[in-house]
Design an enzyme around this catalytic site. Sequence first.
Site, mmCIF file in Angstrom:
data_model
loop_
_atom_site.group_PDB
_atom_site.id
_atom_site.type_symbol
_atom_site.label_atom_id
_atom_site.label_comp_id
_atom_site.label_asym_id
_atom_site.label_seq_id
_atom_site.Cartn_x
_atom_site.Cartn_y
_atom_site.Cartn_z
ATOM 1 N N GLU A 146 0.886 -1.169 0.000
ATOM 2 C CA GLU A 146 0.000 0.000 0.000
ATOM 3 C C GLU A 146 0.916 1.209 0.000
ATOM 4 O O GLU A 146 1.451 1.589 1.040
ATOM 5 C CB GLU A 146 -0.912 -0.031 1.248
ATOM 6 C CG GLU A 146 -1.789 -1.266 1.362
ATOM 7 C CD GLU A 146 -2.931 -1.271 0.341
ATOM 8 O OE1 GLU A 146 -3.301 -0.191 -0.155
ATOM 9 O OE2 GLU A 146 -3.451 -2.365 0.036
ATOM 10 N N CYS B 278 -2.367 9.519 2.857
ATOM 11 C CA CYS B 278 -1.972 8.932 1.562
ATOM 12 C C CYS B 278 -2.981 9.261 0.466
ATOM 13 O O CYS B 278 -2.613 9.382 -0.689
ATOM 14 C CB CYS B 278 -1.818 7.424 1.702
ATOM 15 S SG CYS B 278 -3.328 6.610 2.212
#
Length: 456
Positions: free
Chosen positions: A210, A244
């Site tokens: 990720e 993010c």
Amino acid sequence: MMDGSLNKLRKYFESGATQSYSFRKKQLEKLKDAILKYEKDLYKALHDDLKKSSEESWVTELGLVLSDIRMAMKNLRQWMEPERVPTNLMNLPSSSYVMKEPMGVALIIAPWNYPFQLLINPLVGAIAAGNCVVLKASEYASATDAVMKKMIEETFSDEYILYVQGIGAKVVPEMMNRFTFDLVFYTGSTAVGKIVYKMAAEKLTPVILELGGKSPCVIESDANIKVAARRIGITKFSAAGQMCVAPDYVLVHTSVKEKFIGHLKESLLKFFSDRPESSYDYCRIVNEKQFDRLAGYLKDGRVIYGGRTDRSKLFIEPTILDHVSADAPVMKEEIFGPILPVIPFETMEEAKSIIQQNPDPLSFYIYTGKSSKEKEWLTAVPAGSACVNNSSWHFTNHHLPFGGRGSSGIGLYHGRYSFDAFSHRKAVMKTPAWFDPAIKYPPFRGKLKLLKKLVR
Ligand code: NAD
């Protein structure tokens, strides 16, 4: 010392103790209770590390994880059920199904920006899928790291879930080189993601990565500009931009640029006041290294809002940058902080060429009132995920899978997808003994016509 601890996990996994439905359910319950028990300590730690408010910590850290735990507890039995699939003619009267098998011993590595959620949410999937786990939090969110260590060690035995602390660049390679994990689940920067991927490749260990990237935000002329400004304002500057899936930069149609900037300034003033350094709702930059990197971007355009900084307090004001050139450093690297370049565009081609400088973003956001434009944009920009007339909030919907593509990552998780991420899908075919047709055995000469009927 470390070898012994890791081997203990392997042994425990091989004992089969983690496999039953009742064991998994019980551990999820224990995790839920532990989070609730440590709720206040976690708020304090998240405030110490990043100056997050309890409200923000609930929505983006604890509450988010607890809702994934509830979903897993409710659906676990069904998720664990083998999935029946049809059997092809050649193999009849066999039956076929897909069995969900735990991966084994998994390593979960998390970054500092959502230090609790990004470590514990994957753990929910790992427990639900029946794995043993090594947890490695970020050393940069040290207060949260300390509370999580206490919480995990008090709740689980270290042969089941082992909490490891230390400098990531040292302890992760040490573990990965000496021990063969069955899965590595890594969240963090693309640069470190590549190092982890290489180490995993040496042992053919599967990975979920990720990663980061520049998530673009496009505002078309037909969008509701006031709403767009408010939604972009909160998602860009929440956690002081250290998210993010934060909108990295805005591409706004020339005809609505001034209107958008006006509404954005108004929203930021409302959210954080004209003294964001004393706002309850505004976070701090995690450390001096990140502060210095971010402060450097302030010269990459003209500051039209914010721009004040205080290194001693790790404070950077919510900042809007105008007149940013597409080849400035702020447009080349993921910003990951409270600085928002706003770039005007005339044509879709022009905007697309800027997005393509950093392909495969983690997320893509399109603000438009027209469904034809929505479709056109969603098709035009390959991305891990996307929102229409919104940003970042898709991350909190556990019914949606979350993950990147290309340089923003490999693999999906959240909700049901977390269970899948930590499971191997074992294909099983079961064949009864009472029927064993000669067509399947040599001699085959003369059977071609029949085989063509059976296999097609
Ligand atoms: P980072 O890569 O510096 O650190 C992440 C983790 O990796 C930490 O636990 C650290 O200890 C460990 N680590 C550091 N060096 C290592 C090495 N050489 N080998 C093995 N492990 C090592 O990332 P960060 O600065 O903590 O996080 C910021 C990045 O994470 C941003 O790029 C952001 O976009 C990304 N991110 C992605 C997601 C997502 O869900 N895709 C979520 C949050 C953050």
